[in-house]
Structures are given as C-alpha cells and as structure tokens.
Design a protein around this motif. Structure first.
Motif, PDB file in Angstrom:
ATOM      1  N   ALA A   1       0.726  -1.322   0.026  1.00 13.33           N
ATOM      2  CA  ALA A   1       0.015  -0.186  -0.047  1.00 13.33           C
ATOM      3  C   ALA A   1       0.991   1.410  -0.124  1.00 13.33           C
ATOM      4  O   ALA A   1       0.602   2.193  -0.805  1.00 13.33           O
ATOM      5  CB  ALA A   1      -0.932   0.078   1.335  1.00 13.33           C
ATOM      6  N   GLN A   2       2.026   1.326   0.950  1.00 13.08           N
ATOM      7  CA  GLN A   2       2.783   2.501   0.983  1.00 13.08           C
ATOM      8  C   GLN A   2       3.518   2.529  -0.542  1.00 13.08           C
ATOM      9  O   GLN A   2       3.912   3.799  -0.882  1.00 13.08           O
ATOM     10  CB  GLN A   2       3.817   2.507   2.089  1.00 13.08           C
ATOM     11  CG  GLN A   2       2.867   2.548   3.280  1.00 13.08           C
ATOM     12  CD  GLN A   2       3.896   2.845   4.540  1.00 13.08           C
ATOM     13  OE1 GLN A   2       5.173   3.045   4.275  1.00 13.08           O
ATOM     14  NE2 GLN A   2       3.344   2.721   5.736  1.00 13.08           N
TER      15      GLN A   2
ATOM     16  N   ARG B   1       2.462   1.680  -3.547  1.00 15.97           N
ATOM     17  CA  ARG B   1       1.727   2.532  -4.357  1.00 15.97           C
ATOM     18  C   ARG B   1       1.417   3.801  -4.122  1.00 15.97           C
ATOM     19  O   ARG B   1       1.299   4.613  -5.111  1.00 15.97           O
ATOM     20  CB  ARG B   1       0.404   1.588  -4.360  1.00 15.97           C
ATOM     21  CG  ARG B   1       0.400   0.149  -4.823  1.00 15.97           C
ATOM     22  CD  ARG B   1      -0.889  -0.628  -4.650  1.00 15.97           C
ATOM     23  NE  ARG B   1      -0.937  -1.801  -5.427  1.00 15.97           N
ATOM     24  CZ  ARG B   1      -1.363  -2.867  -4.998  1.00 15.97           C
ATOM     25  NH1 ARG B   1      -2.657  -2.701  -4.037  1.00 15.97           N
ATOM     26  NH2 ARG B   1      -1.546  -3.788  -5.626  1.00 15.97           N
ATOM     27  N   ARG B   2       1.294   4.368  -2.995  1.00 14.65           N
ATOM     28  CA  ARG B   2       1.173   5.685  -2.701  1.00 14.65           C
ATOM     29  C   ARG B   2       2.392   6.552  -2.828  1.00 14.65           C
ATOM     30  O   ARG B   2       2.429   7.413  -3.614  1.00 14.65           O
ATOM     31  CB  ARG B   2       0.920   5.836  -1.278  1.00 14.65           C
ATOM     32  CG  ARG B   2      -0.685   5.726  -0.865  1.00 14.65           C
ATOM     33  CD  ARG B   2      -0.781   6.229   0.693  1.00 14.65           C
ATOM     34  NE  ARG B   2      -0.274   5.688   1.733  1.00 14.65           N
ATOM     35  CZ  ARG B   2      -0.657   4.644   2.304  1.00 14.65           C
ATOM     36  NH1 ARG B   2      -1.760   4.042   1.897  1.00 14.65           N
ATOM     37  NH2 ARG B   2       0.063   3.924   3.309  1.00 14.65           N
TER      38      ARG B   2
ATOM     39  N   GLY C   1      -4.067   7.461 -11.838  1.00 13.75           N
ATOM     40  CA  GLY C   1      -2.708   6.725 -11.275  1.00 13.75           C
ATOM     41  C   GLY C   1      -1.923   6.050 -12.295  1.00 13.75           C
ATOM     42  O   GLY C   1      -2.123   5.991 -13.650  1.00 13.75           O
TER      43      GLY C   1
ATOM     44  N   ARG D   1       2.510   6.882  -6.874  1.00 13.33           N
ATOM     45  CA  ARG D   1       1.668   7.770  -7.191  1.00 13.33           C
ATOM     46  C   ARG D   1       2.107   9.207  -6.852  1.00 13.33           C
ATOM     47  O   ARG D   1       2.032  10.282  -7.784  1.00 13.33           O
ATOM     48  CB  ARG D   1       0.118   7.725  -6.543  1.00 13.33           C
ATOM     49  CG  ARG D   1      -0.870   8.852  -7.173  1.00 13.33           C
ATOM     50  CD  ARG D   1      -2.104   8.248  -6.507  1.00 13.33           C
ATOM     51  NE  ARG D   1      -3.093   9.235  -6.750  1.00 13.33           N
ATOM     52  CZ  ARG D   1      -3.647   9.710  -8.064  1.00 13.33           C
ATOM     53  NH1 ARG D   1      -3.272   8.803  -9.037  1.00 13.33           N
ATOM     54  NH2 ARG D   1      -4.408  10.599  -8.023  1.00 13.33           N
ATOM     55  N   GLN D   2       2.800   9.279  -5.766  1.00 17.89           N
ATOM     56  CA  GLN D   2       3.466  10.741  -5.448  1.00 17.89           C
ATOM     57  C   GLN D   2       4.373  11.201  -6.510  1.00 17.89           C
ATOM     58  O   GLN D   2       4.555  12.265  -6.794  1.00 17.89           O
ATOM     59  CB  GLN D   2       3.826  10.617  -4.138  1.00 17.89           C
ATOM     60  CG  GLN D   2       4.721  11.629  -3.507  1.00 17.89           C
ATOM     61  CD  GLN D   2       3.372  13.092  -3.392  1.00 17.89           C
ATOM     62  OE1 GLN D   2       2.379  13.108  -3.023  1.00 17.89           O
ATOM     63  NE2 GLN D   2       3.874  14.410  -3.629  1.00 17.89           N
TER      64      GLN D   2
ATOM     65  N   GLU E   1      11.592   8.105  -2.587  1.00 19.06           N
ATOM     66  CA  GLU E   1      11.080   9.468  -1.512  1.00 19.06           C
ATOM     67  C   GLU E   1      11.887  10.688  -1.755  1.00 19.06           C
ATOM     68  O   GLU E   1      13.144  10.450  -1.483  1.00 19.06           O
ATOM     69  CB  GLU E   1      10.755   9.211  -0.142  1.00 19.06           C
ATOM     70  CG  GLU E   1      10.078  10.182   0.639  1.00 19.06           C
ATOM     71  CD  GLU E   1       9.865   9.665   1.994  1.00 19.06           C
ATOM     72  OE1 GLU E   1      10.637  10.023   3.011  1.00 19.06           O
ATOM     73  OE2 GLU E   1       8.878   8.786   2.376  1.00 19.06           O
TER      74      GLU E   1
END
Length: 194
Positions: free
Chosen positions: A31-32, A34-35, A55, A38-39, A102
């Motif tokens: 889940a993280q 995928r986030r 997305g 997207r970011q 990130e």
C-alpha cells in the motif's frame, strides 16, 4: 505501525539512517509503495494524468512483484521510502519498472541502486536470461554506473526514456529477496523516479 513522530521528538522530516531493501511481503508495504509511486509519478512528475489522473497502476501490476526500501527505527520497519516492480514476460525475459524513491531520501544515495540490484539479482535467481527496463533519460547515468547498456531512446508518457539492458554478469542470483539487504545511509546524489 508506529510512526517516528509517535515515539520520539525528532522532526517529521527526519531522514532515517538504516534501511532494508526487500521484496514486499506485507500489505502495508504494498500500500505504501503504491502511494509512493503515485506521489512520484503522478504528483511530482505529472505523468499518467497528474495528481487528478487515474494513477500509474496498469495491467503489469497484477503479475508483478513489488520491491521496497523500508526505513528502520531501532531495527524495526517504519515506512516505505523506495520501490520498484519486476515481472517475467516470457522465455527468461524480465522487466523492471516504476522505480521511485521518496524525495527526502534521494540525497542519501544508494537506495535506488540497491532496489535496482535486488530487482535484477532476484530475477536472475528465478531464471532471467535478459533483464530490461524503460529508464527515464535523466536516470541513464545511474543505470550505466550499475552495468546497464542503453539500447535505444524512446518516448513514453510524453517523457524521454531509454530502453536499457542489465549486464547479468554483474548481478549474482539472490535466492532470499524476502530478507533482502540492510543498508546504512550515506549522503550523495541520485535516484529519482523512472
């Protein structure tokens, strides 16, 4: 999952010093990841219709293996700070895609390279005879340092890319990608999105 701000007085944007690069094997990691994708791809780079678009997920996700770089606090997993996915196409052909790190962790260096290495090494252990990726043009030098060859330029999603091939001789098979590799942070440059 405890977050850094819940257990100590470090600032919210504190950058961890240790990481584990591994195959995702928990729902929160996927889940993280995928986030984060997207970011990086939709919000930061404006691809796939930008932040308002559908997305970056596609049909490849259904059969792909997600890899993650997880920051650690006191030896315990904290959050996903990098990701890439791999999948087998046919007859020993494997692909890597959606490499993302990130922004706060990019200056540490090494996370993008470690994700690339684990992607190729784990595919190699599963029978890869050829490993390819469509790499965003600014990331070509990173891949070349990691023993990849640029095959040809192309445009994908309105962005300059290179079709690149990993030299499997530099990527010994990794038979335990769930455990993955531990890393310590070191400041440098590199590792954006692909």
């Amino acid at each position: 999952m405890l977050r850094i701000e819940e257990v100590c007085e470090l600032p919210r944007d504190a950058v961890p010093a240790s990481f584990r690069v591994k195959w995702a094997d928990a729902g929160w990691e996927i889940a993280q990841a995928r986030r984060l994708r997207r970011q990086v791809f939709c919000v930061e780079q404006g691809l796939f219709g930008g932040a308002a678009g559908a997305g970056d997920r596609d049909a490849v996700d259904a059969g792909a293996q997600t890899l993650v770089a997880v920051s650690e606090l006191g030896g315990m997993p904290d959050r996903v700070v990098g990701t890439v996915r791999i999948h087998a196409d046919h007859d020993g052909l494997w692909w890597g895609s959606r490499l993302a790190v990130e922004p706060a962790c990019r200056p540490l260096g090494g996370l993008g390279a470690a994700l690339i290495r684990l992607a190729v090494c784990s595919a190699h252990a599963r029978g890869a005879r050829l490993f390819l990726a469509h790499v965003q043009a600014p990331n070509r030098p990173l891949f070349e340092k990691l023993h990849w060859q640029a095959l040809r330029p192309l445009q994908l999603h309105g962005t300059a890319h290179w079709l690149m091939q990993a030299d499997l001789a530099h990527y010994p098979p990794c038979h335990d990608p769930i455990s993955g590799w531990a890393l310590r942070a070191a400041r440098s440059s590199g590792g954006g999105g692909r």
